[in-house]
Design an enzyme around this catalytic site. Structure first.
Site, PDB file in Angstrom:
ATOM      1  N   SER A 141       7.090   1.151   0.442  1.00 45.40           N
ATOM      2  CA  SER A 141       6.439  -0.109   0.093  1.00 45.40           C
ATOM      3  C   SER A 141       7.468  -1.236   0.178  1.00 45.40           C
ATOM      4  O   SER A 141       8.399  -1.175   0.977  1.00 45.40           O
ATOM      5  CB  SER A 141       5.832   0.038  -1.307  1.00 45.40           C
ATOM      6  OG  SER A 141       5.112  -1.112  -1.644  1.00 45.40           O
ATOM      7  N   TYR A 155       1.417  -9.048   5.095  1.00 48.24           N
ATOM      8  CA  TYR A 155       2.385  -7.994   4.751  1.00 48.24           C
ATOM      9  C   TYR A 155       2.338  -7.709   3.250  1.00 48.24           C
ATOM     10  O   TYR A 155       2.228  -6.548   2.826  1.00 48.24           O
ATOM     11  CB  TYR A 155       3.784  -8.440   5.176  1.00 48.24           C
ATOM     12  CG  TYR A 155       4.874  -7.419   4.918  1.00 48.24           C
ATOM     13  CD1 TYR A 155       4.970  -6.266   5.692  1.00 48.24           C
ATOM     14  CD2 TYR A 155       5.814  -7.611   3.910  1.00 48.24           C
ATOM     15  CE1 TYR A 155       5.984  -5.330   5.464  1.00 48.24           C
ATOM     16  CE2 TYR A 155       6.827  -6.687   3.672  1.00 48.24           C
ATOM     17  CZ  TYR A 155       6.901  -5.552   4.450  1.00 48.24           C
ATOM     18  OH  TYR A 155       7.906  -4.631   4.223  1.00 48.24           O
ATOM     19  N   LYS A 159       1.101  -4.188   1.472  1.00 47.79           N
ATOM     20  CA  LYS A 159       1.962  -3.321   0.652  1.00 47.79           C
ATOM     21  C   LYS A 159       1.351  -3.135  -0.743  1.00 47.79           C
ATOM     22  O   LYS A 159       1.458  -2.064  -1.336  1.00 47.79           O
ATOM     23  CB  LYS A 159       3.376  -3.891   0.576  1.00 47.79           C
ATOM     24  CG  LYS A 159       4.133  -3.852   1.910  1.00 47.79           C
ATOM     25  CD  LYS A 159       4.346  -2.433   2.429  1.00 47.79           C
ATOM     26  CE  LYS A 159       5.232  -2.373   3.661  1.00 47.79           C
ATOM     27  NZ  LYS A 159       5.438  -1.018   4.184  1.00 47.79           N
TER      28      LYS A 159
END
Ligand SMILES: NC(=O)c1ccc[n+]([C@@H]2O[C@H](COP(=O)([O-])OP(=O)(O)OC[C@H]3O[C@@H](n4cnc5c(N)ncnc54)[C@H](OP(=O)(O)O)[C@@H]3O)[C@@H](O)[C@H]2O)c1
Length: 257
Positions: A141, A155, A159
């Protein structure tokens, strides 16, 4: 400790994934390395000591393509007799660095395909083998899962979604241990990309943080993080199940070195 365990590492062609594949092989595990760059995977295979070369299976493919993920599992089964002890879901992309006002839905979807749906797809297909082995699922992660940087919306969201997928696997699959790891800011291609492409859109203070880490030689070493990831995917205790840990977290101390 890890003799004969079979682990899939996605994104094994470079950066943290390549370092993790090597660390696992050093611990005696069998490794299936997956990424699009066939040449880089074969270079890694050929760079290994002769006696270890048969322990590494390179499988070129795109993690967003179901047929490639199916082939990854088929080749793993046929080489290692249906044994699978863990997956390091490491393949990832930052996507384009664009503000929420400008980024396309399509670009967001692509980042989710690589960073989230690939984890769901591969984990689902591997579940029967992982249930049998009492296996481990590790997701690489990011600190961006809980912190927004200008231009990184897809992004960060991907995550965060991956962290929740880990929690769901942990809640639903009693035979499997799943955890998400934050690896810190690493000296890999992803950071090259941020320094190359981030200046226009990121806030000057954000951009300076990343260029400063590089200039001061303070980017993290993928090899050090890989040592922890490799030990975790081989031996992580059930009490870590479902968590999101910084790789330097106190709870992971037993897995350092
Ligand atoms: N570097 C950092 O500072 C940092 C910080 C926090 C988290 N992370 C996370 O760490 C993980 C590894 O990143 P890295 O820093 O090592 O970056 P990297 O050097 O850019 O490596 C990314 C890897 O993902 C693979 N990949 C990307 N798209 C793929 C696709 N569609 N199918 C298959 N493989 C794909 C790439 O292989 P191919 O191009 O050959 O397909 C490559 O092996 C990522 O999940 C990233 O989000 C990195």
């Amino acid at each position: 400790m890890s003799a004969q365990k079979v682990i899939i590492v996605t994104g094994a062609s470079m950066g943290l994934g390549k370092a993790t594949a090597k660390a696992l092989l050093e611990r005696g595990a069998r490794v299936v390395g997956f990424a699009r760059s066939a040449e880089a995977l074969w270079d890694l295979a050929h760079s290994l000591p002769q006696e270890v070369q048969t322990h590494f299976l390179p499988v070129p493919g795109d993690i967003t393509r179901g047929e490639d993920v199916a082939r990854l599992l088929e080749q793993t089964r046929s080489r290692f007799g249906g044994q699978l002890d863990g997956i390091v879901h490491n393949a990832g992309t930052l996507g384009g660095i664009e503000r929420v006002a400008d980024v396309s839905v399509q670009a967001w979807k692509h980042v989710f395909d690589v960073n989230v749906f690939s984890i769901l797809d591969l984990t689902q297909r591997a579940l029967p083998l992982l249930r049998t082995s009492g296996g481990r699922v590790l997701v690489v992660s990011s600190g961006a899962a809980t912190h927004a940087y200008t231009g990184w919306s897809s992004y960060s969201a991907s995550k965060a979604a991956a962290n929740m997928l880990v929690q769901s696997i942990a809640a639903e699959e009693p035979r499997i241990t799943a955890l998400a790891i934050r690896p810190g800011v690493l000296d890999t291609g992803m950071q090259d990309y941020i320094r190359r492409e981030g200046k226009e859109v990121m806030k000057p203070s954000e951009y300076a943080k990343f260029t400063g880490l590089k200039a001061d030689g303070k980017l993290g070493s993928p090899d050090l993080v890989a040592k922890v990831l490799s030990r975790l995917v081989l031996t992580a205790d059930q009490e870590l199940n479902g968590g999101f840990y910084n790789w330097t977290d106190e709870a992971l101390e037993p897995y350092v070195m």
